[in-house]
Motif scaffolding. Structure first.
Motif, short mmCIF file in Angstrom:
data_model
loop_
_atom_site.label_atom_id
_atom_site.label_comp_id
_atom_site.label_asym_id
_atom_site.label_seq_id
_atom_site.Cartn_x
_atom_site.Cartn_y
_atom_site.Cartn_z
N ILE A 1 35.07 29.88 -11.68
CA ILE A 1 34.83 28.77 -12.15
C ILE A 1 34.59 27.48 -11.08
O ILE A 1 33.66 26.71 -11.16
CB ILE A 1 35.68 28.28 -13.22
N TYR B 1 40.87 29.27 -20.49
CA TYR B 1 40.68 30.41 -19.50
C TYR B 1 40.18 29.68 -18.24
O TYR B 1 39.41 28.89 -18.40
CB TYR B 1 39.67 31.45 -20.34
N ILE C 1 34.58 33.50 -21.87
CA ILE C 1 35.84 33.17 -22.56
C ILE C 1 36.09 31.85 -22.81
O ILE C 1 36.70 31.61 -24.00
CB ILE C 1 36.97 33.77 -21.52
N PRO C 2 35.68 30.83 -21.77
CA PRO C 2 35.92 29.49 -22.62
C PRO C 2 35.17 29.07 -23.65
O PRO C 2 35.49 28.06 -24.46
CB PRO C 2 35.46 28.65 -21.08
N TYR D 1 39.13 24.73 -21.72
CA TYR D 1 38.45 26.31 -21.88
C TYR D 1 39.35 27.23 -22.34
O TYR D 1 39.05 28.27 -22.58
CB TYR D 1 38.12 26.49 -20.55
N SER E 1 32.60 36.70 -17.25
CA SER E 1 34.17 36.34 -18.14
C SER E 1 33.99 34.77 -18.12
O SER E 1 34.51 34.16 -18.87
CB SER E 1 35.31 36.79 -17.28
N ALA E 2 33.88 34.11 -16.73
CA ALA E 2 34.11 32.87 -16.62
C ALA E 2 33.33 31.79 -17.61
O ALA E 2 33.54 30.71 -18.02
CB ALA E 2 33.87 32.17 -15.11
N ASN F 1 35.37 43.42 -19.01
CA ASN F 1 36.79 42.84 -18.91
C ASN F 1 37.59 43.28 -20.47
O ASN F 1 37.15 42.44 -21.40
CB ASN F 1 36.52 41.45 -18.63
N LYS G 1 42.23 39.61 -25.75
CA LYS G 1 43.02 38.18 -25.78
C LYS G 1 42.00 37.08 -26.98
O LYS G 1 42.48 36.13 -27.20
CB LYS G 1 43.06 37.49 -24.33
N SER H 1 38.72 49.51 2.63
CA SER H 1 38.48 49.20 4.17
C SER H 1 38.80 49.99 5.08
O SER H 1 38.52 49.80 6.16
CB SER H 1 39.04 47.57 4.27
N ASP I 1 39.90 42.17 -21.48
CA ASP I 1 40.67 41.03 -22.13
C ASP I 1 39.87 40.08 -23.04
O ASP I 1 40.33 39.22 -23.86
CB ASP I 1 41.39 40.18 -21.19
N ASP J 1 39.41 31.21 -14.21
CA ASP J 1 39.48 32.29 -13.16
C ASP J 1 38.68 31.57 -12.00
O ASP J 1 38.03 30.65 -12.11
CB ASP J 1 38.86 33.46 -13.66
N GLN K 1 43.27 37.98 -11.02
CA GLN K 1 42.66 37.96 -12.52
C GLN K 1 42.72 36.54 -13.11
O GLN K 1 43.50 35.79 -12.77
CB GLN K 1 43.58 38.92 -13.35
N ALA L 1 44.94 44.86 -7.42
CA ALA L 1 45.43 44.45 -8.54
C ALA L 1 44.30 44.24 -9.77
O ALA L 1 44.65 44.60 -10.88
CB ALA L 1 46.17 43.14 -8.35
N ASP L 2 43.23 43.80 -9.61
CA ASP L 2 42.29 43.49 -10.72
C ASP L 2 41.66 44.64 -11.26
O ASP L 2 40.98 44.61 -12.06
CB ASP L 2 41.43 42.28 -10.26
#
Lengths: 600, 385
Positions: A531, A526, B121-122, A524, B117-118, B141, B147, B216, B143, A528, A433, B186-187
């Motif tokens: 990027i 942030y 969020i920035p 940023y 998100s990438a 997402n 967040k 898999s 968050d 992940d 994440q 996890a994600d």
């Protein structure tokens, strides 16, 4: 087991077909041809257009696609690649990257970016061995690869032009002296390679089932790795490389899961290159010509910079712009400055040590994650985390890169490209994440998070970077590193261990990449793994080549042009990328050694 | 002479650098003067070129259709609506510059985007500092809003709420106990299962057993035997299409006959014989008989005759513009007004959820209503409720 093997064979066949074209152009022109990736996507889209929209039968559409790709290849070679490839393969490589941007975008304008369901011209799941299903389409594809290979090898062995192609790829100058029309040979190779790219694109789309103009990139990259694996310039090697990669990849996924696919691909590549530095079938010449060294530096027309420029530039960038410009320009400026820092640090590796590493996104990511973890979880101050991020990036990247320094020439570029991608893939495995709320820089309790403060911090770091780079270049150490880059054999004869100095140069570059990553992370707030892409690595290399490969301050000019232009061209949103590509080509055409190239 | 030429060359390079910087500046100032005072501008930060361009195109088509319809009905209290697009390539390097450009452009009162998100969020801190609502209508997402600040809003359904909805829906069908498999990642899979479990506990849906599996793998029988050992009334798989296809086949092979909740509108699952009758929640369904969905699909295909399918991406963008317009009608067309509107807006008609009302604590749709769908003859069909 059998299922996995068959899956690997089918996958490998696609890679093999793609790899042949890449290898052909490389052998004859010594140019890594990024435009080949675009021909994959373009071939697929053209075939889709002819079959689905115009209703042509497959057997008519296929030759049409080949003819169009061949014609485009001819135009590209005449206008862009050949004028540069003659004396500057690196500049030619940069312009093929620009061409691929233009082709992808033109294709997007023509066909839109939507994923299209590729017409099922041949059944693709009508047969099976065990539980593994496949179809006539796969058999036709396998047959095509075999036919192409047989025709190509007969042509190269007995054909007049084929023999000329082989002679040219062995020794261009000798071939020219023997009366071989090298220019025509290169045209023919480029045209064949482009047609093969289109053909591969059609078959890739048949195999995957969907296509869009950008869909060639990923398979193209793997095909490129396959070509390297087999030995650049060797056609049989390309085919073997394709199948080896496809099969090992299938088994790797079987045992380690799909998440580790990219790691598997590049670990295979790096291991093969360590054992056989010229690829499986490639020959390693005793004295290899590094793509960045030797005659390269002498070719450029140097621009001598008068002394008054330095204080003027300092005042302009450091004082006038932050005072007069608005937040939008300053935010763009922060990106320019950060990439200038990364690229300036990279000039030690690319310019002085003569290693065109293509994986700077790796150390940038290490720096960004280190800095984020230190400030967020261990509550370090930003000012302490910043240098530590550089240090950790330098150490980790150096350890990971340590096995590859025996690899030479273009192979080291591909090995570092793989290293960069593998580093990011490993980070993704560990921290799937994103990391949020990375603290912004503070100065005695005041948050420095306005565009102006970010700009000034980045500017300060850039000035320090340039001073350090200037000191390094003037030091004894810098001269030794340069000697490795200028003539590795001579350096070796003088008792300089080239390997070690290359590694040291890479560590210095990784340090500044880490610093840049840290600055990005705190701006940023942030990060992940998505990027830190291959395109990020390519941008760093492009900036350095654009500014003059050995000049740290050239990186500043390169960053202003390459990142600034993307923003400056917003007035023409539809043509932004095409104009960007054309600007790139023009700059390379008229300043092939870089804008501020220095005389060797 | 030689040094003269060099000086000229250096000076010209310096000029080029300055001009390119100045061009950025002038480009920004040119767009900020708004001659039509009555027009309300929304910004769109999305990929128009590059690898994510396909989504940017889908958004644009839906946005343009929605703007046309809104303006035909008199806009926002008489103010026409227009969009300003900026291509970010969904690249953070460009999305932050685009964010700053929008913040600086005083005519912009809300921004849609970005896609990933990438890239989104920035840019968030910049929108927050500029007191400009960043409407990440596509950000699943959780968050992004969780967040973020009060300026980040989204109408995309989060993975968590998808599975909370699923627990509620299953309970509503009169089912009291379920066996569960979920992807052990996890994600995605682990947090999705945690959300399902918490909701199930709240509403009294019994989970007889839950097994983590990997997509898999090929042989799930040992896990499935455990999962159905307690004789659950129904079975839930939290995962994607291909793994669900293998699981449902093997589930039937070991003799389990209860209803299967799971799967995805995806080739391999749709083509699996045992998958018929599977039930899943869909955000948007083109064949949804609801009146507003039918008219949206019709209008969309009329405006874009070459488009054969209408997907959740277009529907989400279409909804987003309508939500923004509804918010502006309540709070006013200024930046502050739009934020106020987002805090008050209720029951906006939606082609995805029926209606949208925000949960003010998450800045996401409150109890997003997904459409229950069933797989019949390889096609997902809405279950009439």
């Amino acid at each position: 087991m059998l299922d996995t093997l068959i899956a690997g064979l089918l996958r490998g066949n696609v890679y093999a077909l793609g790899a042949v074209g890449i290898s052909l152009v490389f052998g004859v022109m010594n140019v890594v041809n990024f435009a080949q990736f675009s021909f994959f996507g373009l071939g697929a889209m053209l075939a889709w257009f002819f079959i689905s929209t115009l209703g042509f039968p497959f057997w008519l559409a296929l030759p049409l696609v080949l003819a169009i790709c061949a014609a485009l290849g001819f135009i590209i070679n005449i206008s862009v690649v050949r004028p540069l490839a003659k004396f500057l393969p690196l500049a030619a490589m940069l312009s093929t990257y620009a061409v691929s941007q233009i082709l992808d975008n033109a294709s997007q304008i023509a066909f839109t970016a939507q994923f299209r369901v590729f017409p099922q011209v041949l059944p693709n799941s009508n047969l099976h061995i065990g539980n593994m299903r496949f179809g006539t389409s796969d058999l036709v594809m396998l047959g095509t690869t075999a036919a192409v290979m047989i025709v190509m090898s007969l042509f190269l062995k007995y054909g007049k032009i084929g023999r000329a192609i082989r002679a040219t790829s062995q020794d261009q100058e000798a071939a020219l002296q023997m009366g071989i029309p090298v220019g025509q040979v290169q045209h023919v190779s480029f045209v064949i390679a482009s047609a093969l790219g289109g053909l591969a694109g059609v078959f890739i789309a048949l195999y995957v089932g969907v296509a869009n103009p950008a869909s060639g990139l990923n398979i193209g990259l793997t095909a490129f790795v396959a070509a390297t694996l087999g030995g650049l310039g060797s056609l049989v090697g390309a085919v073997i490389g394709g199948f080896v990669l496809g099969i090992l990849e299938a088994f790797g996924i079987h045992f380690f899961g799909d998440t580790s696919r990219q790691i598997i691909v590049f670990v295979i590549l790096i291991v093969v290159l360590i054992v056989r530095p010229g690829g499986l079938l490639g020959k390693v010449p005793l004295i290899s010509i590094e793509p960045l060294t030797g005659t390269f530096l002498g070719k450029g027309r140097p621009l001598r910079i008068p002394k008054w420029v330095w204080p003027a530039a300092f005042v302009l960038i450091g004082i006038v712009i932050p005072l007069l410009q608005n937040d939008y320009v300053l935010t763009t400026g922060t990106q320019v400055l950060i990439y200038a820092i990364i690229a300036a640090g990279f000039t030690v590796t690319a310019g002085q040590a003569g290693v065109l590493a293509l994986g700077q996104a790796g150390p940038i990511a290490i720096g960004a994650y280190t800095s984020a973890v230190l400030t967020l979880y261990l509550h370090f101050s930003f000012w302490l985390a910043l240098p530590l991020a550089g240090l950790v990036a330098a150490i980790v990247a150096s350890i990971l890169a340590s096995p590859i320094w025996g690899v030479k020439g273009h192979y080291i570029s591909i090995a570092t490209l793989g290293l960069g991608i593998a580093i990011v893939a490993i980070i993704q495995l560990v921290v799937p994440q994103g990391i949020y709320n990375i603290p912004v820089p503070e100065w005695f309790g005041t948050a420095l998070n306005t565009p102006t403060t970010y700009y000034l911090i980045d500017f300060g770091v850039l000035v320090i970077t340039l001073v350090i780079m200037w000191r390094i270049r003037r030091s004894h150490l810098g001269k030794v590193i340069s000697s490795v880059g200028s003539d590795e054999v001579a350096a070796l004869a003088s008792g300089v261990r080239g390997r070690n100095y290359k590694a040291l140069a890479f560590a210095i570059s990784a340090f500044f990449a880490g610093i840049g990553g840290s600055l990005l992370a705190h701006q940023y707030t942030y990060i992940d793994p998505t990027i830190f892409t291959m395109l990020m690595s390519l941008l760093v290399v492009t900036i350095v080549i654009m500014g003059g490969v050995g000049l740290p301050y050239g990186a500043v000019v390169g960053a202003i042009i390459l990142i600034g232009a993307m923003e400056a061209l917003r007035f023409t949103p539809e043509l932004r990328i095409i104009v960007y590509g054309l600007v790139l080509i023009l700059v390379v055409r008229f300043r092939p050694g870089g804008i501020l190239v220095k005389n060797s | 002479m030689n040094s003269f030429i060099r000086n000229v060359a250096v000076a010209s390079i310096a000029t080029v650098a300055i001009v390119s910087l100045a061009a950025c500046a002038s480009g920004a100032s040119a767009s900020s003067d708004s001659s039509k005072k009555s027009t309300v501008y929304f910004g769109v930060s999305a990929a128009e070129t590059g690898p994510y361009a396909a989504y940017g195109e889908q958004f644009k088509e839906a946005f343009d259709l929605a703007v046309e319809q809104v303006n035909a009905k008199g806009g926002i209290n008489g103010h026409p609506v227009a969009l300003k697009y900026e291509d970010s390539q969904s690249d953070p390097k460009q999305s932050v510059a685009v964010a700053q450009k929008f913040v600086q452009d005083s005519s912009i009162s809300l921004v849609f985007g970005d896609y990933s998100s990438a890239a989104s969020i920035p840019a968030s801190p910049i929108y927050t500092a500029g007191k400009l609502v960043q409407y990440g209508f596509n950000n699943s997402n959780p968050d992004f809003t969780l967040k973020g600040s009060e300026y980040q809003w989204s109408t995309s359904v989060t993975t968590n709420s998808t599975y909370e909805w699923e627990a509620d829906y299953i309970k509503k069908q009169g089912i009291k106990s379920v066996g569960v498999t979920y992807l052990d990642t996890a994600d995605w899979g682990i947090p999705a299962y945690a959300a399902f479990k918490a909701e199930a506990k709240k509403i009294g849906l019994k989970i007889t057993d839950a097994e983590g599996v990997l997509d898999s793998s090929d042989d799930y029988r040992p896990s499935l035997s455990n999962a159905v050992a307690g004789n659950p009334q129904a079975f839930v798989h939290i995962g994607y299409g291909p793994d669900a296809a293998k699981i449902v086949t093997q589930l039937r092979a070991i003799g389990y006959k209860g209803k299967f909740y799971g799967g995805q509108d995806e080739q391999s699952f749709d083509g699996t014989a045992d998958a018929t009758g599977s039930i899943a929640g869909a955000e948007f369904l083109e064949t949804n008989p609801a009146k507003n969905v039918a008219s949206f699909v019709k209008a969309f295909k009329k405006k874009y005759p070459s488009e054969t399918d209408v997907t959740g991406f277009e529907a989400g963008a279409y909804d987003a513009l309508n939500v923004a317009v509804a918010a502006a009608k309540i709070g006013g067309t200024t930046r502050a007004g739009i934020l106020k509107g987002f805090k008050k807006v209720k029951n906006v008609p939606s082609v995805v959820y029926g209606t949208i009302t925000f949960d003010q604590s998450t800045r996401r749709p409150a109890a997003p209503k997904l459409t229950p769908t069933v797989l019949k003859g390889g096609k997902w069909i809405a279950i009439a409720s």
